[in-house]
Design a protein around this motif. Structure first.
Motif, short mmCIF file in Angstrom:
data_model
loop_
_atom_site.label_atom_id
_atom_site.label_comp_id
_atom_site.label_asym_id
_atom_site.label_seq_id
_atom_site.Cartn_x
_atom_site.Cartn_y
_atom_site.Cartn_z
N ARG A 33 33.95 46.16 44.72
CA ARG A 33 34.49 44.83 44.38
C ARG A 33 36.02 44.82 44.49
NH1 ARG A 33 36.33 41.15 41.00
NH2 ARG A 33 35.06 39.32 40.51
N LYS A 44 44.85 36.07 51.90
CA LYS A 44 45.73 35.06 51.30
C LYS A 44 47.14 35.17 51.89
CE LYS A 44 43.52 34.66 46.76
NZ LYS A 44 43.54 35.18 45.38
N ARG A 57 43.84 32.78 40.73
CA ARG A 57 43.11 31.54 40.99
C ARG A 57 42.25 31.19 39.77
NH1 ARG A 57 43.23 30.22 46.49
NH2 ARG A 57 42.17 28.37 45.74
N GLU A 61 38.23 32.12 38.84
CA GLU A 61 37.92 33.00 37.71
C GLU A 61 36.95 32.31 36.75
OE1 GLU A 61 41.08 35.15 35.89
OE2 GLU A 61 41.67 36.08 37.78
N GLU A 96 45.73 43.26 43.45
CA GLU A 96 46.27 42.30 44.43
C GLU A 96 47.76 42.13 44.16
OE1 GLU A 96 44.39 38.54 45.10
OE2 GLU A 96 42.47 39.28 44.36
O1 LIG Z 1 38.80 35.07 44.73
C1 LIG Z 1 40.00 35.33 44.73
O2 LIG Z 1 40.86 34.52 45.13
C2 LIG Z 1 40.46 36.64 44.25
O3 LIG Z 1 41.63 36.93 44.33
C3 LIG Z 1 39.50 37.58 43.59
C4 LIG Z 1 39.50 37.48 42.09
C5 LIG Z 1 38.32 38.34 41.54
O4 LIG Z 1 38.54 39.46 41.16
O5 LIG Z 1 37.19 37.80 41.55
C6 LIG Z 1 40.77 38.02 41.57
C7 LIG Z 1 41.79 37.22 41.18
C8 LIG Z 1 41.74 35.76 41.21
O6 LIG Z 1 42.40 35.20 40.14
C9 LIG Z 1 40.36 35.26 41.33
C10 LIG Z 1 39.33 36.07 41.67
#
Ligand SMILES: O=C(O)C(=O)C[C@]1(C(=O)O)C=C[C@@H](O)C=C1
Length: 373
Positions: A33, A44, A57, A61, A96
């Motif tokens: 994951r 991104k 995001r 989340e 990230e």
């Molecule tokens: O889906 C995304 O945009 C991701 O960056 C992945 C992820 C996750 O771990 O699920 C991580 C951080 C974001 O805030 C939202 C979701």
């Protein structure tokens, strides 16, 4: 993959073997994951560019956590399971991009507790001395997001937070609710019976008023900038042999190595504080959202009625209305309105454009996912 229908062994060594094997699979999956999240970051960056890229995001989340809760079959309850995934996402996001989160400090406040609940533990915490400093830290880009208290179920609204939105371009990106338990704390070096002064934040003193009237009527109540600061003062006083108590929560109690004279002393057991996450982005719809507006009304008869009537007509559910002096004209007011829905939804757009016709200013403070945890 383990077969979930496999029978559960019934001896301790076999059960532990099974747990070890499951843990190893969970670990591989969590890393798989995490690699996906790293890839998401690359995509991104490629799509949005260095300057504009948004890693965190909130809408995604919230969707992930809601899905975790709705497919959960136990025996762990939905909230426990969501907390596990909350932390997994927090770790993935930190891979990230590590998030620096400003909050109303010092270390140990309920606001810090709320920040950890919302973002998980893989953040860099940045305690600020005042609510407007939290706003400034995020506005300047020194912190990615900020966390501030906005209302308490016993004491009502936190005016400082509402007022900070007037001159700020920050947006609300999320909300988080935290059950507030207050404790009477002292340093282990003093005798609690000698206490004549009790420090806490003004709101916390108010939230424990009846209890203090009953059990500590003769102690002087002293309001300080936060309950964590009260805990720090009680700890410092203890080192100098002065018998001072603080009213604060669990995190502050641990942080300053205090002892509990009395636990859970809040007058209302369901005492809850709502916090806002502020940032620089407008959050897309998550499917279950709220919107907050700041409205400067025209100073004329029926002005508020004409604003509220638009919600009724478009069947948009208003959940909160606060009034604050406008500071621009004497007896002028600004209204803070929360409603259910995302500002891009058709019915919400209809209400907002009617409000724009009827008010002198309408500022969308943000649409954000309804608190999941
Ligand atoms: O889906 C995304 O945009 C991701 O960056 C992945 C992820 C996750 O771990 O699920 C991580 C951080 C974001 O805030 C939202 C979701």
């Amino acid at each position: 993959m383990s077969n979930t229908n496999q029978t559960v062994p019934n001896t301790l060594p076999l059960l532990r073997d099974r747990i070890d094997s499951i843990d190893s699979q969970i670990q591989s999956l969590i890393n798989e994951r995490a690699r996906c999240a790293q890839k998401v970051a690359e995509v991104k960056l490629a799509e949005q560019g260095d300057e504009k890229v948004v890693f965190y995001r909130p809408e995604r989340e919230a969707q992930v956590l809601r899905r975790v809760m709705s497919r959960n079959e136990g025996p762990l309850d939905n909230e426990e399971m969501a907390k596990v995934f909350r932390q997994i996402m927090s770790s993935c996001l930190a891979l990230e991009k590590p998030m620096r989160i400003a909050f109303l400090g010092p270390e140990g406040t309920f606001t810090q507790q709320a920040a950890l609940k919302h973002f998980g533990k893989s953040i860099v915490s940045a305690p600020m001395a005042a609510i407007d400093e939290v706003f400034r830290e995020v506005e300047s880009g020194a912190a990615n997001y900020g966390v501030v208290p906005v209302e308490n179920s016993t004491e009502g609204v936190v005016n400082h937070t509402l007022d900070s939105f007037r001159d700020s371009r920050l947006k609300i990106c999320g909300e988080v609710e935290e059950r507030i338990h207050h404790h009477l704390l002292v340093s282990p070096h003093i005798n609690s019976e000698d206490v004549m002064h009790i420090y806490s934040h003004q709101q916390s003193l108010a939230q424990c008023r009846a209890w203090l009237d009953r059990y500590w009527p003769h102690a002087e109540r002293i309001a300080v900038s936060s309950n964590a600061e009260a805990a720090r003062l009680a700890s410092e006083a203890g080192l100098n042999g002065r018998a001072v108590a603080a009213i604060a929560g669990e995190v502050a109690c641990e942080l300053y190595s205090l002892v509990k004279v009395s636990a859970n002393i809040e007058d209302h057991p369901d005492n809850t504080t709502r916090f806002l996450i502020v940032g620089n982005q407008l959050v897309p719809a998550s499917g279950k959202d709220k919107t907050s507006l700041l409205i400067s009304a025209k100073n004329e008869p029926g002005a508020l009625y004409r604003l509220l009537e638009a919600f009724e007509r478009h069947s948009v559910d208003m959940t909160r209305l606060e009034t604050r002096p406008s500071l621009v004209s004497r007896w002028g007011y600004v209204f803070y309105i929360d409603f259910v829905g995302h500002y891009l939804e058709e019915s919400c757009q209809a209400v907002i454009s009617e409000l724009q016709e009827r008010a002198s200013e309408v500022k969308v403070l943000g649409s954000y996912p309804v608190a999941v945890l």
